[in-house]
Design an enzyme around this catalytic site. Structure first.
Site, PDB file in Angstrom:
ATOM      1  N   ASP A 103       0.839  -1.200   0.000  1.00 31.30           N
ATOM      2  CA  ASP A 103       0.000   0.000   0.000  1.00 31.30           C
ATOM      3  C   ASP A 103       0.872   1.247   0.000  1.00 31.30           C
ATOM      4  O   ASP A 103       2.030   1.212   0.431  1.00 31.30           O
ATOM      5  CB  ASP A 103      -0.898   0.016   1.230  1.00 31.30           C
ATOM      6  CG  ASP A 103      -1.845  -1.171   1.272  1.00 31.30           C
ATOM      7  OD1 ASP A 103      -2.115  -1.733   0.203  1.00 31.30           O
ATOM      8  OD2 ASP A 103      -2.291  -1.529   2.377  1.00 31.30           O
ATOM      9  N   GLN A 104       0.285   2.358  -0.411  1.00 36.26           N
ATOM     10  CA  GLN A 104       1.058   3.596  -0.486  1.00 36.26           C
ATOM     11  C   GLN A 104       1.632   3.992   0.875  1.00 36.26           C
ATOM     12  O   GLN A 104       2.703   4.602   0.951  1.00 36.26           O
ATOM     13  CB  GLN A 104       0.209   4.726  -1.084  1.00 36.26           C
ATOM     14  CG  GLN A 104      -1.001   5.154  -0.260  1.00 36.26           C
ATOM     15  CD  GLN A 104      -0.677   6.163   0.827  1.00 36.26           C
ATOM     16  OE1 GLN A 104       0.384   6.789   0.795  1.00 36.26           O
ATOM     17  NE2 GLN A 104      -1.578   6.308   1.786  1.00 36.26           N
TER      18      GLN A 104
END
Length: 242
Positions: A103-104
């Site tokens: 995920d970012q």
């Protein structure tokens, strides 16, 4: 292999673009400029320079990236930077892909390659390659909750139980454990399933490949040796805690 074909295989452009690089004197071998695009190259251990930068021929590339926060594992992003912005153009031209995604807001060890078979080897759900994460939670985990995670929790719209393997308590609200499945947002969803939330998530190991051994800072990348990228494919003997 002809020099122009070799440069093309290494991501330096189309064959015509590589011929132009050679004809204009931008390619050298053993510090000697080569102008003949038909120059024959013996590919094993072959080294060359483009615009003065040295390269080694690599039939396939295996890369480790220390992913920073705020980067997505996608070529086309909408709200954040792409991890591919951290790589040089010749690797992008080779169409390297991330092996799985972070995920970012998740940091740490991310592998990339242009070897489709290797990518499949690490991402197939039946492979059970362990991925280790350090997790900071909003609230401390009780002994009962830790046992619940070790025994396995159910996740909405997923089949089976999802275990926290090789569980360690590092500090107050700071833990480390491995997962073997790798479904969408798995670690975060496991923590939510026991009534808590993840404040920070960092992957520091895949199978036997440890980020700390690679000596790359956040945002940096490196090529992996054969022993290193093979160490990331070691399967879990079982899904029981040790």
């Amino acid at each position: 292999m002809q020099l122009d074909k070799l440069l093309q295989s290494q991501g330096f452009g189309t064959r015509k673009q590589c011929q132009i690089l050679i004809h204009r004197g931008h390619v050298s071998i053993n510090n000697d400029v080569v102008h003949d695009h038909k120059f024959r190259c013996n590919t094993p251990n072959f080294q060359f320079s483009v615009h003065g930068e040295k390269f080694s021929y690599r039939e396939k590339v295996y890369i480790a990236l220390n992913k920073p926060q705020g980067y997505e594992c996608s070529h086309r992003t909408q709200h954040h930077h792409s991890v591919f912005e951290l790589l040089p153009d010749h690797l992008i031209e080779r169409n390297v892909q991330s092996i799985g995604r972070l995920d970012q807001d998740t940091t740490g060890l991310l592998l990339l390659t242009d070897d489709g078979q290797y990518l499949h080897q690490l991402t197939h759900p039946k492979k059970h390659v362990l991925k280790y994460y350090q997790i900071h939670t909003t609230e401390a985990l009780s002994t009962d909750v830790i046992k619940q995670l070790q025994n396995g929790v159910e996740l909405r719209n997923e089949q089976g139980l999802f275990q926290a393997l090789n569980f360690e308590k590092i500090g107050e609200r700071h833990y480390r454990f491995a997962i073997s499945q790798g479904v969408y947002h798995q670690v975060k969803r496991m923590i939510v399933a026991v009534g808590n939330h993840v404040d920070a998530l960092h992957r520091d190991q895949i199978a036997e490949l440890k980020l700390e051994q690679l000596s790359i800072q956040s945002g940096e990348w490196c090529y992996l040796s054969e022993s290193e990228y093979q160490s990331a494919t070691v399967r879990a003997i079982s899904e029981n805690n040790t």
